[in-house]
Design a protein around this motif. Structure first.
Motif, PDB file in Angstrom:
ATOM      1  N   VAL A  39       0.878  -1.167   0.000  1.00 48.80           N
ATOM      2  CA  VAL A  39       0.000   0.000   0.000  1.00 48.80           C
ATOM      3  C   VAL A  39       0.913   1.214   0.000  1.00 48.80           C
ATOM      4  CG1 VAL A  39      -1.926  -1.138   1.161  1.00 48.80           C
ATOM      5  CG2 VAL A  39      -0.165  -0.028   2.532  1.00 48.80           C
ATOM      6  N   GLY A  40       0.461   2.302  -0.636  1.00 54.37           N
ATOM      7  CA  GLY A  40       1.353   3.446  -0.747  1.00 54.37           C
ATOM      8  C   GLY A  40       0.665   4.696  -1.219  1.00 54.37           C
ATOM      9  N   LEU A  41       1.448   5.574  -1.826  1.00 52.85           N
ATOM     10  CA  LEU A  41       0.992   6.913  -2.171  1.00 52.85           C
ATOM     11  C   LEU A  41       1.254   7.169  -3.650  1.00 52.85           C
ATOM     12  CD1 LEU A  41      -0.175   9.286  -0.465  1.00 52.85           C
ATOM     13  CD2 LEU A  41       2.176  10.130  -0.241  1.00 52.85           C
ATOM     14  N   VAL A  42       0.224   7.571  -4.382  1.00 48.62           N
ATOM     15  CA  VAL A  42       0.360   8.022  -5.769  1.00 48.62           C
ATOM     16  C   VAL A  42      -0.087   9.472  -5.808  1.00 48.62           C
ATOM     17  CG1 VAL A  42      -0.369   7.706  -8.155  1.00 48.62           C
ATOM     18  CG2 VAL A  42      -0.021   5.701  -6.684  1.00 48.62           C
ATOM     19  N   GLU A  43       0.874  10.368  -5.957  1.00 49.77           N
ATOM     20  CA  GLU A  43       0.627  11.808  -5.819  1.00 49.77           C
ATOM     21  C   GLU A  43       0.000  12.053  -4.451  1.00 49.77           C
ATOM     22  OE1 GLU A  43      -1.466  12.981  -9.347  1.00 49.77           O
ATOM     23  OE2 GLU A  43       0.341  12.854 -10.588  1.00 49.77           O
ATOM     24  N   ASP A  44      -1.253  12.501  -4.375  1.00 48.08           N
ATOM     25  CA  ASP A  44      -1.845  12.760  -3.058  1.00 48.08           C
ATOM     26  C   ASP A  44      -2.887  11.723  -2.669  1.00 48.08           C
ATOM     27  OD1 ASP A  44      -3.807  13.432  -4.894  1.00 48.08           O
ATOM     28  OD2 ASP A  44      -4.531  15.152  -3.749  1.00 48.08           O
ATOM     29  N   VAL A  45      -2.833  10.537  -3.300  1.00 46.89           N
ATOM     30  CA  VAL A  45      -3.842   9.509  -3.082  1.00 46.89           C
ATOM     31  C   VAL A  45      -3.216   8.297  -2.389  1.00 46.89           C
ATOM     32  CG1 VAL A  45      -5.565   8.020  -4.161  1.00 46.89           C
ATOM     33  CG2 VAL A  45      -5.088  10.282  -5.129  1.00 46.89           C
ATOM     34  N   LEU A  46      -3.842   7.842  -1.300  1.00 43.25           N
ATOM     35  CA  LEU A  46      -3.454   6.603  -0.627  1.00 43.25           C
ATOM     36  C   LEU A  46      -4.094   5.448  -1.380  1.00 43.25           C
ATOM     37  CD1 LEU A  46      -3.243   8.906   1.578  1.00 43.25           C
ATOM     38  CD2 LEU A  46      -3.628   7.120   3.263  1.00 43.25           C
ATOM     39  N   VAL A  47      -3.280   4.451  -1.772  1.00 40.73           N
ATOM     40  CA  VAL A  47      -3.799   3.389  -2.628  1.00 40.73           C
ATOM     41  C   VAL A  47      -3.352   2.014  -2.128  1.00 40.73           C
ATOM     42  CG1 VAL A  47      -3.868   4.873  -4.671  1.00 40.73           C
ATOM     43  CG2 VAL A  47      -1.824   3.504  -4.201  1.00 40.73           C
ATOM     44  N   ASP A  48      -4.100   1.007  -2.576  1.00 37.48           N
ATOM     45  CA  ASP A  48      -3.870  -0.386  -2.174  1.00 37.48           C
ATOM     46  C   ASP A  48      -3.519  -1.240  -3.382  1.00 37.48           C
ATOM     47  OD1 ASP A  48      -4.015  -2.998  -1.133  1.00 37.48           O
ATOM     48  OD2 ASP A  48      -6.188  -3.073  -1.452  1.00 37.48           O
ATOM     49  N   ARG A  49      -2.323  -1.867  -3.321  1.00 35.74           N
ATOM     50  CA  ARG A  49      -1.974  -2.909  -4.288  1.00 35.74           C
ATOM     51  C   ARG A  49      -1.553  -4.181  -3.541  1.00 35.74           C
ATOM     52  NH1 ARG A  49       1.694  -1.539  -9.249  1.00 35.74           N
ATOM     53  NH2 ARG A  49       0.553  -3.381 -10.001  1.00 35.74           N
ATOM     54  N   GLY A  50      -2.003  -4.270  -2.296  1.00 36.95           N
ATOM     55  CA  GLY A  50      -1.682  -5.444  -1.509  1.00 36.95           C
ATOM     56  C   GLY A  50      -2.847  -6.410  -1.377  1.00 36.95           C
ATOM     57  N   PHE A  51      -4.059  -5.865  -1.355  1.00 31.74           N
ATOM     58  CA  PHE A  51      -5.256  -6.692  -1.141  1.00 31.74           C
ATOM     59  C   PHE A  51      -6.277  -6.563  -2.271  1.00 31.74           C
ATOM     60  CE2 PHE A  51      -3.467  -5.625   2.989  1.00 31.74           C
ATOM     61  CZ  PHE A  51      -3.393  -6.864   3.605  1.00 31.74           C
ATOM     62  N   ALA A  52      -6.182  -5.519  -3.070  1.00 34.50           N
ATOM     63  CA  ALA A  52      -7.165  -5.280  -4.128  1.00 34.50           C
ATOM     64  C   ALA A  52      -7.201  -6.456  -5.111  1.00 34.50           C
ATOM     65  CB  ALA A  52      -6.838  -3.986  -4.877  1.00 34.50           C
ATOM     66  N   VAL A  53      -8.387  -6.784  -5.571  1.00 32.46           N
ATOM     67  CA  VAL A  53      -8.564  -7.925  -6.483  1.00 32.46           C
ATOM     68  C   VAL A  53      -7.745  -7.739  -7.754  1.00 32.46           C
ATOM     69  CG1 VAL A  53     -10.242  -9.188  -7.875  1.00 32.46           C
ATOM     70  CG2 VAL A  53     -10.856  -8.438  -5.561  1.00 32.46           C
ATOM     71  N   LEU A  54      -7.691  -6.525  -8.281  1.00 35.15           N
ATOM     72  CA  LEU A  54      -6.966  -6.241  -9.531  1.00 35.15           C
ATOM     73  C   LEU A  54      -5.596  -5.623  -9.254  1.00 35.15           C
ATOM     74  CD1 LEU A  54      -9.939  -4.770 -11.627  1.00 35.15           C
ATOM     75  CD2 LEU A  54      -9.071  -7.121 -11.596  1.00 35.15           C
ATOM     76  N   ARG A  55      -4.966  -6.001  -8.139  1.00 35.11           N
ATOM     77  CA  ARG A  55      -3.737  -5.335  -7.713  1.00 35.11           C
ATOM     78  C   ARG A  55      -2.583  -5.480  -8.701  1.00 35.11           C
ATOM     79  NH1 ARG A  55      -5.004  -9.490  -4.496  1.00 35.11           N
ATOM     80  NH2 ARG A  55      -3.645 -11.323  -4.377  1.00 35.11           N
ATOM     81  N   HIS A  56      -2.625  -6.490  -9.566  1.00 33.20           N
ATOM     82  CA  HIS A  56      -1.528  -6.674 -10.523  1.00 33.20           C
ATOM     83  C   HIS A  56      -1.566  -5.636 -11.641  1.00 33.20           C
ATOM     84  CE1 HIS A  56       0.098 -10.385  -8.864  1.00 33.20           C
ATOM     85  NE2 HIS A  56      -1.144 -10.738  -8.591  1.00 33.20           N
ATOM     86  N   THR A  57      -2.710  -5.005 -11.823  1.00 30.56           N
ATOM     87  CA  THR A  57      -2.831  -4.001 -12.895  1.00 30.56           C
ATOM     88  C   THR A  57      -3.383  -2.665 -12.413  1.00 30.56           C
ATOM     89  OG1 THR A  57      -5.021  -4.895 -13.439  1.00 30.56           O
ATOM     90  CG2 THR A  57      -3.125  -5.737 -14.700  1.00 30.56           C
ATOM     91  N   HIS A  58      -4.041  -2.663 -11.249  1.00 32.78           N
ATOM     92  CA  HIS A  58      -4.691  -1.443 -10.777  1.00 32.78           C
ATOM     93  C   HIS A  58      -4.413  -1.228  -9.289  1.00 32.78           C
ATOM     94  CE1 HIS A  58      -6.981  -2.436 -14.409  1.00 32.78           C
ATOM     95  NE2 HIS A  58      -7.359  -1.171 -14.455  1.00 32.78           N
ATOM     96  N   ALA A  59      -4.545   0.020  -8.871  1.00 27.55           N
ATOM     97  CA  ALA A  59      -4.465   0.375  -7.452  1.00 27.55           C
ATOM     98  C   ALA A  59      -5.829   0.875  -7.009  1.00 27.55           C
ATOM     99  CB  ALA A  59      -3.408   1.462  -7.228  1.00 27.55           C
ATOM    100  N   ALA A  60      -6.294   0.364  -5.867  1.00 25.63           N
ATOM    101  CA  ALA A  60      -7.593   0.790  -5.340  1.00 25.63           C
ATOM    102  C   ALA A  60      -7.398   2.008  -4.438  1.00 25.63           C
ATOM    103  CB  ALA A  60      -8.229  -0.342  -4.551  1.00 25.63           C
ATOM    104  N   GLU A  61      -8.186   3.051  -4.655  1.00 26.83           N
ATOM    105  CA  GLU A  61      -8.067   4.273  -3.853  1.00 26.83           C
ATOM    106  C   GLU A  61      -8.619   4.040  -2.448  1.00 26.83           C
ATOM    107  OE1 GLU A  61      -9.668   8.902  -3.740  1.00 26.83           O
ATOM    108  OE2 GLU A  61      -9.498   7.860  -5.672  1.00 26.83           O
TER     109      GLU A  61
END
Length: 497
Positions: A265-287
């Motif tokens: 999980v991390g930061l994209v510009e000013d958005v906290l995002v999830d690529r650890g648990f999101a279903v589409l984490r291999h291609t997308h980040a969930a806000e």
């Protein structure tokens, strides 16, 4: 010998009826432990040299006689070192020594059945440790879980004893803050998800070595069921995950202030995002939320600690990401992360402005009880504009790195406490140009009034007087809370003079 299990109960639930249990320490936690043990039929003996209500005051004498001969279990309060004679003698004799957290885990109550009568097992634990940021993270986690509609409570090192919450059938999930002291004697806990926020030298007087301190922190990952959350900027926290024996299928998820990779999980510009648990984490980040959702936690007047986080201190963003990861491991939807972070309000004594007098702000961060926490607190304030009130029990720590890293923040320093030399020496070596005033520790009743008076003389309009002691409080106060209250009272009293 191990205690026998309760017949028909889940494995590991001890049968305490008629068993003799020694409770070492009779503070808030010890009293809760004694109450729960007595309710289960145990014969309880309480030890505490500082509490007249305890059964035994001669703690060391208790260990050398025959008093331990028929003892089945010792439950140790967090402040008691393993080398304390009664604990060391119990270990030598093979008597189990448990933390209150260990006892709480073993006595967990089944939750109230669903509306249709479907039984539910004990509430899962989401556990947090680290040198700094534990209370903020567990508070954020509690707020997120509440926003998701879970009945929850922040417990453990944060204040409410875990033993009281674990035996409450009406809670859905627990947000558990754990210190290295509590983890030392914890052996069977299996958190649904666990996080180590950071590891920096602290409590070396208690643990003996940094390696032992870090190992105690790492115990939180043992038997983790769903996820181990680590700090991608702190390689030791990742190594603690690698060293842990977890439940098959548990994943490692890092939190980062950078753009997250898969498994973070991390930061994209000013958005906290999830690529650890999101279903589409291999291609997308969930806000999960934005920095704007955390702006109410910025101290005001500061410069931020990282260009990526703006006015919000970087350690606050890191804590929010760790809390989010723990909540996601529990199955909380992303919208609840956002709502919980917006609703979270920090507790007292954590970067709290308590007075403004003659253009000078007085900020209470009494909870900054180690160098790591004090460094984060100083970093959130303007360069050259801080009169730093620091000192107390150094706990064997060194402050050279802290002073080197934050000397640019300091206009002056006021030292309190009985252990001033470690800080004074670091300041002399690395910030010799900064004025340092020491407050005589002999008169503990007025120490904070005298410290605030000295700080007022040194401060200029626009400066901040910051209480961030980098040390424990027990040399002159009963707790960091009492120390912070004394600072706040002294600062507010300036306006009446």
């Amino acid at each position: 010998m191990p205690l026998p299990d309760v017949p028909g109960a889940r494995p590991g639930t001890p049968d305490l009826s008629g068993r003799r249990v020694v409770v070492a320490g009779y503070g808030v936690t010890g009293r809760a432990v004694a109450e729960v043990l007595t309710a289960r039929g145990a014969r309880v003996t309480t030890l505490d040299a500082r509490d007249p209500d305890a059964d035994v005051a001669d703690v060391d004498g208790f260990a050398v006689g025959s008093a331990l001969d028929d003892v089945d279990l010792v439950v140790a309060s967090p402040g008691w070192r393993p080398t304390t004679p009664v604990l060391a003698e119990a270990e030598r004799r093979g008597i189990p020594v448990w933390s209150e957290v260990e006892l709480a885990w073993r006595l967990r109550a089944d939750r109230t059945p669903d509306a249709d009568g479907t039984p539910r097992g004990p509430a899962p634990w989401l556990a947090v440790t680290g040198t700094n940021g534990k209370t903020t993270t567990v508070g954020m986690l509690e707020a997120i879980l509440t926003a998701a509609g879970r009945r929850t409570l922040a417990v453990g090192n944060v204040g409410t004893p875990a033993i009281l919450a674990a035996t409450d059938p009406d809670l859905d999930v627990l947000a558990v803050e754990l210190s290295s002291f509590q983890l030392h004697h914890t052996r069977s806990m299996s958190a649904q998800a666990a996080a180590v926020l950071n590891v920096a030298p602290d409590h070396l007087d208690w643990h003996g070595t940094f390696e032992d301190y870090a190992a105690a922190k790492g115990r939180i990952f043992e038997r983790a069921q769903v996820a181990c959350i680590y700090n991608s900027a702190d390689p030791l926290t990742e190594q603690l995950v690698r060293d842990a024996d977890v439940v098959d299928g548990a994943v490692a998820v890092g939190f980062t202030l950078g753009i997250p990779s898969v498994g973070q999980v991390g930061l994209v510009e000013d958005v906290l995002v999830d690529r650890g648990f999101a279903v589409l984490r291999h291609t997308h980040a969930a806000e999960l939320g934005t920095l704007a959702d955390l702006e109410h936690l910025a101290p005001g007047g500061g410069e931020g600690t990282d260009p990526r986080t703006g006015a919000v201190p970087s350690h606050v963003v890191a804590d929010a990401l760790a809390a989010a990861a723990l909540a996601l491991a529990h199955g909380v939807p992303p919208a609840a992360v956002r709502d919980g972070l917006r609703a979270y309000a920090p507790g007292a004594h954590r970067i709290q402005t308590v007075a403004t007098v003659d253009g000078v702000r007085y900020v209470d961060d009494s909870k900054a009880t180690n160098a790591h926490a004090a460094a984060a607190s100083l970093a959130a304030l303007p360069r050259g504009g801080v009169v730093w009130v620091a000192g107390g029990l150094a706990k064997g720590a060194s402050f050279d790195e802290l002073v080197r890293a934050r000397r640019d923040r300091l206009h002056a320093v006021v030292l309190i406490g009985v252990d001033q030399e470690p800080l004074a020496g670091a300041l002399a070596r690395h910030a010799p140009e900064v004025p340092v005033v020491g407050v005589d520790p002999d008169d503990t009743g007025t120490v904070m009034t005298r410290a605030v008076d000295q700080a007022r003389r040194l401060a200029r309009p626009g400066d901040t007087v910051l209480l961030a002691p980098a040390c424990a409080s027990m040399d002159q106060f009963t707790s960091y809370a009492e120390r912070g209250d004394a600072f706040a009272a002294a600062a507010r009293a300036l306006g009446d003079r």
